[in-house]
Motif scaffolding. Sequence first.
Motif, PDB file in Angstrom:
ATOM      1  N   PHE A   1       0.834  -1.197   0.000  1.00  0.00           N
ATOM      2  CA  PHE A   1       0.000   0.000   0.000  1.00  0.00           C
ATOM      3  C   PHE A   1       0.868   1.246   0.000  1.00  0.00           C
ATOM      4  O   PHE A   1       2.060   1.205   0.322  1.00  0.00           O
ATOM      5  N   ASN A   2       0.234   2.374  -0.366  1.00  0.00           N
ATOM      6  CA  ASN A   2       0.922   3.666  -0.429  1.00  0.00           C
ATOM      7  C   ASN A   2       0.229   4.646   0.505  1.00  0.00           C
ATOM      8  O   ASN A   2      -0.999   4.690   0.579  1.00  0.00           O
ATOM      9  N   VAL A   3       1.021   5.433   1.224  1.00  0.00           N
ATOM     10  CA  VAL A   3       0.471   6.441   2.138  1.00  0.00           C
ATOM     11  C   VAL A   3       1.046   7.800   1.759  1.00  0.00           C
ATOM     12  O   VAL A   3       2.258   7.982   1.720  1.00  0.00           O
ATOM     13  N   ASN A   4       0.149   8.753   1.457  1.00  0.00           N
ATOM     14  CA  ASN A   4       0.548  10.124   1.149  1.00  0.00           C
ATOM     15  C   ASN A   4      -0.043  11.023   2.220  1.00  0.00           C
ATOM     16  O   ASN A   4      -1.256  11.185   2.304  1.00  0.00           O
ATOM     17  N   THR A   5       0.826  11.613   3.023  1.00  0.00           N
ATOM     18  CA  THR A   5       0.349  12.417   4.145  1.00  0.00           C
ATOM     19  C   THR A   5       1.085  13.747   4.240  1.00  0.00           C
ATOM     20  O   THR A   5       1.361  14.253   5.322  1.00  0.00           O
ATOM     21  N   TYR A   6       1.431  14.322   3.062  1.00  0.00           N
ATOM     22  CA  TYR A   6       2.101  15.620   3.054  1.00  0.00           C
ATOM     23  C   TYR A   6       1.194  16.701   3.632  1.00  0.00           C
ATOM     24  O   TYR A   6      -0.016  16.718   3.382  1.00  0.00           O
ATOM     25  N   ASP A   7       1.789  17.637   4.343  1.00  0.00           N
ATOM     26  CA  ASP A   7       1.014  18.712   4.959  1.00  0.00           C
ATOM     27  C   ASP A   7       0.359  19.626   3.935  1.00  0.00           C
ATOM     28  O   ASP A   7      -0.682  20.226   4.219  1.00  0.00           O
ATOM     29  N   ASP A   8       0.973  19.778   2.753  1.00  0.00           N
ATOM     30  CA  ASP A   8       0.421  20.711   1.767  1.00  0.00           C
ATOM     31  C   ASP A   8      -0.609  20.076   0.835  1.00  0.00           C
ATOM     32  O   ASP A   8      -1.076  20.715  -0.107  1.00  0.00           O
TER      33      ASP A   8
END
Length: 376
Positions: A247-254
Amino acid sequence: MNGKDFQEVLNRYLSGQATEEEVAWIESAYINWNQNDIQPRDEQKLEDATKLIWKVVNAKTRPFNNITRLFPILYAAAVLVICSIIGIVIYKQLSSSAGTAESYLAANIQPGKSRAILVLSDGRKIDLDKASKGHFADQTGVEISKTTDGQIVYKIPEQEIRNNKTEYNTIETPSGGQYQVELPDGTKVWMNASSSLTFAASFSGERTVKLKGEAYFEVSKLSEGGTRIPFIVKTENQKISVLGTHFNVNTYDDEPFAKTTLLEGSIKVNDTHILKPGQQANIKEGNINVLNVNAEDFIDWKNGDFILENNDFRSIMRKIARWYDVQVFYAEDAPKNINLGGWISRSKNISSILKLMEETGKVHFKIEGRRITVTK
């Protein structure tokens, strides 16, 4: 940059004294000239000049007993002249097509590469790009090594697992960097730019890591006493529980949402939503929305590409900013979204992807150093 300045840069390149920026410009300019820019008549002129130079070299070195003495000097002179001719042609072409050599250099900002910093629990910081291949560090029985293809691997003898206290390491990737690490349990993690991953140097019982930014996980299945040991990824607003999955997790603040995308197996998000392959959880302020998606589109970065089709324009620009380590600004008339298609390799210089988007006729870019201004 005038002709004299250009010649000085070229001379520094030939003598091995050019800066990294100057080397990148000369080499990318030559590749660009060689493949696209110069018309056949110019190539013919260069070929004729080259033949003439070698004719002079051969004429001056005919006496056999003089070849040993003269040839190295004449060969070096010939190379200098040939390269100078190439440089002059490149310079003239760049001046006519891009206005100045500086603008061409700015437009060819290099892509990111594999680089990261490993922060050990005792505070030591190791530049992984400079770390030697093979075993390079130890931590209370844990061996840390770097493979020939550059990834970091943690190994711990089975008999040592219970003897070690829990110590945490962190891998940090900068803008323009990415890295791959194999955790002590065999789980493989690909980290995108501007990310950090904190994990135990040796797992016992529950396996928990903390992520900021973006990462792709291939979780190793692990059992203890016949019981499967869960693997947990914690972010600012998520708790992702898995047993063995991709799985992939994208949790960038912007980014407007935190996105968790499942490719294989199953995962549980915040103890409430179970995802199936091809599903994505969008999380914002505690609210979870599950969507059906083409999961491969969300690991384009891990596969070395930018997928443009069906992707939000400004989201793509944020990806570009992180990968090329640039700042993006929007003029008042800049489009909020445009329809794009296809894909492009992340190994290309920045000018390639910006040019592709400009071909829509709906957006233009101005590059000043590492600042990109988006206009209509």
